[in-house]
Design an enzyme around this catalytic site. Structure first.
Site, PDB file in Angstrom:
ATOM      1  CB  SER A 267      40.205  45.919  36.962  1.00 46.78           C
ATOM      2  OG  SER A 267      41.305  45.325  37.149  1.00 46.78           O
ATOM      3  CE  LYS A 268      38.506  39.517  31.308  1.00 49.84           C
ATOM      4  NZ  LYS A 268      38.247  39.433  30.221  1.00 49.84           N
ATOM      5  NE  ARG A 269      44.720  42.378  32.024  1.00 49.96           N
ATOM      6  CZ  ARG A 269      44.175  41.470  31.105  1.00 49.96           C
ATOM      7  NH1 ARG A 269      43.940  40.397  31.510  1.00 49.96           N
ATOM      8  NH2 ARG A 269      44.132  41.662  29.688  1.00 49.96           N
ATOM      9  CG  ASP A 270      42.593  43.840  40.281  1.00 50.40           C
ATOM     10  OD1 ASP A 270      43.597  44.084  40.297  1.00 50.40           O
ATOM     11  OD2 ASP A 270      41.515  44.546  40.446  1.00 50.40           O
ATOM     12  N   GLY A 271      41.415  39.738  39.407  1.00 53.24           N
ATOM     13  CA  GLY A 271      41.103  38.293  39.642  1.00 53.24           C
ATOM     14  C   GLY A 271      41.872  37.149  39.247  1.00 53.24           C
TER      15      GLY A 271
END
Length: 517
Positions: A267-271
């Site tokens: 997900s976006k957060r992982d980046g």
RNA sequence: GGCGCGUUCGUCUAGGGGUUAGGACAUCUCCCUUUCACGGAGGAAACACGGGUUCGAUUCCCGUACGCGCUACCA
């Protein structure tokens, strides 16, 4: 059916930036199409106005272009025979199919309000049902054309009352979905619910729109993410009820891309959390202004991203790891797509980029580096061929040391600016009473040289050392520090040659002044 | 919870009833080298568990566990 022309589509929803998982889905569709001489279509599924995000569609188009995954037809790519390719623009086409389903007894009108639906769910939950469904049983207690007297449903419709059209899911049937990756998946309709096909705002839901458009656009293979597998039986039923069973596409549900650590969908957060991009291009959220980094801006080459993504879930029968897009097209097959989710590995992504960096010519790299140099306001004469040649030379040395072109400055700023700081340890250990004299001698000999090539520079340096009774190895490291400030880097005399004897002289003088005596 | 899908080195994966279980990234050691990197050589490192079937199972079957997905008038 096997005679059919291969036509596949990538059908994203413009609800935000597409992440690399989406890019991979697009890539596999593209590879499959090209492998079979078919068409690859971009269709925008914007049936949900609530979630529409401005700029998302443009983002998708630009991302595909950057990756070289170019559709034959579709939004942003020259509309083709089956235009329009944006579902919001196809709005008027769906109602008749929904109504056809009502007429044939496979769907019905439902008048329940949001509050009534919620009430039903609450009641059922209170009665111990964990996930209440609007299905063949519960529909009997709801307000729909199946339960209401015939004339009342008609009256409500005529009065302009809000309604949705739901599929009438059979009570107990087996639905078989043939999946090219997973084999046969059998689901009982008792587990399925009466999904809304047509919303009260006059728009179809994904399920209807998807089936109708795939039929109308003559799609032969539906290649999409695994998250769609549970609703595939519904789609199969829709094809059957609409009378399109004989042209139903084949299905292939791709494994998901997982986060690098732990488990779960990428997900976006992982980046943000792990410090690597999950998006192909940088994205600025139009509302929050929050910026998410992209592969392109981080210095990745599109070939590296494509190569990496291709191997995340697909593997040829050989040990080949490096693939051009053409090679991928030649070798791709859905049969060799794996079933399990793949964790995304930023380290391997880096390795791919390093590989592609080395395949770039010095000239190509120089052009990229020049752009950065301009922004750094480096006092070099950008326009002149001589300088381009020099930057090319620098790139030739730097590309062996870097993973990304945007590391060039960090790795090679000394080519443009004399060092201000010197590696203290080397100076402390290696600088001695003979150093000033030795380097001054080197400087003079370099000046005497007509052309300070790297061979000449090396020869002279070693000669001088010998004459002074010094082992070259004892002064090499010190010389590097005098020239570059640091301890690592390309072949030293290559650097000397690129710098030129005047600049080398200046740096020797500066060092002698600083450390002499 | 229900339903579905999955499970080979840390990661991506190859393989498949009898293999020294192969490759790549990462990691470690050595070589190359004036340095760093590249490159080369080598090392460590895996079949989730339990039952079957079988002469033999990591491979086939069934369970269990674990993970993921879906369970909206979102896609």
């Amino acid at each position: 059916m096997t005679e059919r022309k291969v036509r596949v589509r990538f059908a994203p929803s413009p609800t935000g930036p597409m992440h690399v998982g989406g890019v991979r889905t697009a890539l596999y569709n593209y590879l499959f199409a090209k492998k079979h001489g078919g068409d690859f279509i971009l269709r925008v599924e914007d049936t949900d106005r609530e979630r529409f995000v401005p700029g998302a569609e443009e983002y998708i188009i630009e991302s595909l272009k950057w990756c070289g995954i170019v559709p034959n037809e579709g939004v942003g790519f020259g509309n083709g025979e089956y235009a329009p390719y944006r579902q919001s623009e196809r709005k008027s086409m769906y109602r008749k199919y929904a109504e056809q389903l009502v007429e044939s007894g496979h769907a019905y009108y439902a008048f329940d309000t949001t509050e009534e639906l919620e009430e039903m769910r609450n009641k059922m939950q209170a009665a111990g049902v964990s996930s209440p469904q609007y299905n063949s049983i519960t529909r009997q207690n709801m307000k729909n054309s199946l339960m209401l007297p015939a004339d009342e449903a008609k009256k409500r419709l005529e009065a302009g009352e809000q309604y949705v059209i739901r599929i009438k899911m059979p009570r107990n049937e087996e639905v078989r979905v043939k999946d090219l990756i997973r084999g046969l998946v059998v689901v009982h309709t008792a587990q399925l619910d009466d999904k809304v096909l047509f919303k009260s705002d006059g728009m179809p839901t994904y399920h209807l729109a998807n089936v109708v458009d795939d039929y109308l656009m003559k799609i032969s293979h539906v290649i999409r993410g695994e998250e769609w597998l549970p609703s595939a039986p519904l789609h199969v039923l829709l094809y059957k009820y609409l009378g399109w069973e004989d042209v139903m596409p084949e299905f292939a549900h791709l494994p998901l891309l997982l986060k690098p650590d732990g488990n779960g969908k990428l997900s976006k957060r992982d980046g943000d959390r792990l410090g690597f991009p999950v998006f192909p291009l940088q994205w600025t959220d139009p509302k929050t202004k929050e910026v998410s980094s992209g592969y392109r801006e981080k210095g990745y080459f599109p070939e590296a991203v494509v190569n990496m993504l291709a191997l995340l879930g697909w593997h040829p029968s050989t040990n080949q790891e490096i693939f051009s897009l053409t090679e991928l097209i030649e070798q791709f097959s859905l049969e060799r797509v794996s079933k399990s989710g793949a964790k995304f590995d930023p380290e391997k992504a880096k390795w791919f980029n390093q590989h592609y960096l080395r395949t770039r010519t010095d000239k190509e790299l120089a052009e990229i580096f020049m752009e950065e140099l301009k922004q750094k306001l480096v006092p070099i004469n950008i326009g002149s061929d001589l300088q381009l040649a020099r930057v090319q030379g620098i790139c030739r040395l730097l590309k062996e040391k870097a993973n990304f072109t945007n590391e060039f400055w960090k790795l090679g700023s000394y080519f443009f600016i004399a060092p201000e700081k010197y590696d203290e340890e080397v100076v402390r250990k290696k600088w001695n009473e003979k150093s000033s004299e030795f380097f001054n001698k080197v400087k003079e000999k370099y000046f005497a040289l007509e052309k300070c090539s790297h061979d000449e520079a090396e020869k002279v340096f070693k000669q001088t050392a010998e004459e002074s009774g010094i082992k070259p190895g004892d002064v090499m490291q010190l010389f590097r520090v005098i020239i570059t400030g640091g301890v690592g880097g390309p072949a030293l005399f290559e650097v000397v040659a690129l710098l030129g004897k005047e600049e080398v002289a200046k740096r020797i003088e500066a060092a002698v002044k600083k450390f002499g005596n």
